[in-house]
Design an enzyme around this catalytic site. Structure first.
Site, mmCIF file in Angstrom:
data_model
loop_
_atom_site.group_PDB
_atom_site.id
_atom_site.type_symbol
_atom_site.label_atom_id
_atom_site.label_comp_id
_atom_site.label_asym_id
_atom_site.label_seq_id
_atom_site.Cartn_x
_atom_site.Cartn_y
_atom_site.Cartn_z
ATOM 1 C CG ASP A 1 -6.179 -4.042 -3.414
ATOM 2 O OD1 ASP A 1 -7.001 -3.127 -3.179
ATOM 3 O OD2 ASP A 1 -4.982 -3.969 -3.091
ATOM 4 C CB SER B 1 -0.925 -0.066 1.217
ATOM 5 O OG SER B 1 -1.981 0.828 1.128
ATOM 6 C CG HIS C 1 -5.627 -2.429 0.205
ATOM 7 N ND1 HIS C 1 -4.647 -2.501 -0.770
ATOM 8 C CD2 HIS C 1 -5.154 -1.553 1.128
ATOM 9 C CE1 HIS C 1 -3.643 -1.700 -0.440
ATOM 10 N NE2 HIS C 1 -3.929 -1.128 0.701
#
Lengths: 398, 398
Positions: free
Chosen positions: A344, A177, A377
């Site tokens: 995601d 991320s 995610h």
């Protein structure tokens, strides 16, 4: 899914967060300078005599320097510091690091071989200088006086920190991320100092929907009257109500719709039936959201949330290169590993595919792994078992 | 895309919102009764002597009774009352109805043939009794004393209203989103009084992710101190800050990620570069969100938002039937038209497919149209041109 932390591989044991004060001021993208920057960090494993086995791991929005092992300072909590993955192994000791499943003897980032360094990001609230830290000019917390920072600024702070630690080269920079953005920034900003990067569930530029979600989360905080324009320190209050909403938005964007369906469905809190209430949770998912909000505000600073959220929306590798990702990546020399997850939707696989394609077009070494997994995610913190062999093989191929 | 309102088909002209007071009290699912309920409504076209040409159109969360034509009361605004579709034709007269592209002479709901009735929902803030209406017991606005209502309650109010109007049967009940839920409720609650239903971008039960988005929107409102537990009327203040955040969440869930990409990309507000600000919009999509929030709070009541949002999360056709959609639809006699949109991730096509499959298994007349369009849930207000022939053909086949 078996939590990776209960697999055969070992633990780094008790981990202590230390602090280092940068010797000089830090120049920022916004044009300002920050003096007296302190960096909170942890290290795992042993630095080789040639100092060529250093891996820098970079955390995401809500993480901190405590990436592996049991905290020497903080007691074990019900959740880890990442995105709410549970601390399930129940072993003795303090809080488990946010990437404990990936860092340790025999794990993806193998501390029998590598010296793993983890810092709290610039702008953070867990020991590194951020908006809640004392402003050297006033002695009071920065609050609204803290500069607006970028991912490049975070990486500059890490570079200065490693200089002070005596580490010149990095065998790898790794993160998921926002952490993956830092890895990409390292490889393009300091191309001759990074051997490889591991970019997980990340992007070269957040998609517009992600920009919007982040804007909404920040609005929720800034519209809370207790935010006081950023100067809530010392008022005896904090924008917990708004940050709770921000965290709720975050949680739903970190999960996939099917994962929510499997985890909660439309199950009611009351076994009997509806209770006809606006103020109390009726659905289990509503109760989950409140719980996540309540636990998050106890451990996180709202201005840090704003600062890191802004930085990750700014990040755009191609912006300074006429929008060309190929030109942005032209100077890179690190080997690149990209891992992305099918479900995601906040950091969709397409962005990693674009990075991979640009690197291929440039003839640079890159590999992309698209993992088919349902958790959205959050996969980057949950699918440790499937990432481990990929990362180990990649690092061994250096 | 040409706005449907500028196509050849005509306008119903100037429309006046009228009001009708229900003669008796309304019994609600929560066990309470509401007395003195007032219904705001508009009608378009002419009631046939046999009273067999009535179509009830039902609005979604932010709509009202003004579904077609130019408002006699309200000036033209920059946006329609639906989900922000623009009022683009610039014709003379007041505000354009939220479904003007679908209702009028020669349009989908053809006022040359049908008598179209539109009411503001129970719990609304546009003339029908809702939380901001005076409580007959106190004379002051209900506020927190307003009951928690359901889609069935809304439909009971519509039934009582049509009774008072002298309308027994409906040729069709039609609506999108929450409006489609009302159509489904009509067909199952009053099976011998509804000839057909038109259910657009809707569901038999909101998916858990939708439940979560609605919970977050309500939390944003209820955590605003100006909400005052629901009793903000007369305080000189209102939870505009929180409702703004709720509206932002709504807008992003109504649009698809590709639509946001096409509409805004990552374009900056400042042509030059970043301005390094937390409090001001940097990206165009951030500015758009603020604008949508600011304009919405001027025209909508926060308690109505809470009430309608709660009702649409409660709606679950199969809940009272052991979770079986087939059993829930077993008594239906209306012909069913389902329209759904490929990019609608808030009300995904799967739910309409489940309704269609259940009706087929029961041997009941149903047709499903999946329209491939990129605008997300907003399609139901934007793709009028493609819905029109489908709806006209369906209604003619009765």
């Amino acid at each position: 899914m078996v939590p990776a932390s209960t697999l055969a591989a070992g633990s780094v044991g008790i981990a202590e967060t230390r602090h280092l004060d940068l010797p000089g001021p830090l120049s920022l993208d916004c044009g300002r300078e920050l003096s007296g920057v302190r960096i909170a960090y942890e290290t795992y494993g042993t630095l080789s005599p040639r100092r060529d086995n250093v891996i820098l791991v970079c955390h995401a929005l809500s993480g901190d320097a405590h990436a592996a092992g049991r905290s020497a300072e903080r007691p074990a909590a019900g959740t880890r510091d990442g995105f709410g993955a549970e601390d399930r192994d129940g072993a003795a000791g303090g809080a488990l690091g946010w990437w404990d499943g990936m860092i340790g003897p025999g794990k993806a980032f193998d501390t029998d071989r590598y010296f793993v360094v983890s810092t709290n990001l610039l702008g953070g609230c867990r020991g590194t200088t951020g908006p809640s830290s004392p402003n050297p000019e006033t002695g009071a917390p920065y609050g609204s006086a803290f500069p607006v920072i970028t991912v490049a600024d975070m990486v500059r702070a890490q570079r200065a920190f490693l200089d002070a630690l005596g580490v010149e080269r990095l065998a790898a920079v790794a993160g998921g991320s926002l952490g993956g953005m830092q890895a990409l920034e390292w490889a393009t900003r300091y191309p001759d100092q990074v051997d490889s990067i591991v970019v997980i569930a990340s992007t070269h530029a957040l998609q517009p929907q992600g920009v919007a979600w982040n804007a909404i989360a920040r609005e929720a905080i800034m519209r809370d009257p207790a935010w006081c324009g950023g100067d809530y320190y010392g008022t005896g209050s904090a924008p917990d109500a708004g940050m709770g909403v921000a965290r709720m938005v975050g949680h739903i964007t970190y999960l996939s719709a099917p994962a929510l369906h499997d985890k909660f469905g439309r199950r009611l809190q009351s076994a009997d039936d509806l209770r006809y209430t606006l103020t109390e949770p009726e659905f289990e998912v509503e109760s989950y959201l409140r719980h996540q909000a309540d636990s998050f505000v106890k451990r996180f600073d709202a201005n840090t949330y704003l600062t890191l959220s802004r930085a990750l929306t700014y990040f755009d590798l191609a912006r300074g290169h006429g929008g060309s990702l190929e030109r942005a990546l032209g100077g890179i020399s690190a080997r690149t590993l990209l891992i992305t997850f099918s479900s995601d939707w906040l950091y969709p696989p397409a962005a990693s595919q674009e990075i991979d394609a640009a690197l291929r077009a440039l003839g640079k070494p890159t590999e992309l792994h698209l993992i088919d997994a349902p958790y959205g995610h959050d996969c980057f913190l949950l699918e440790e078992e499937r990432q481990t062999p990929i990362v180990r093989r990649f690092l061994a191929g250096g």
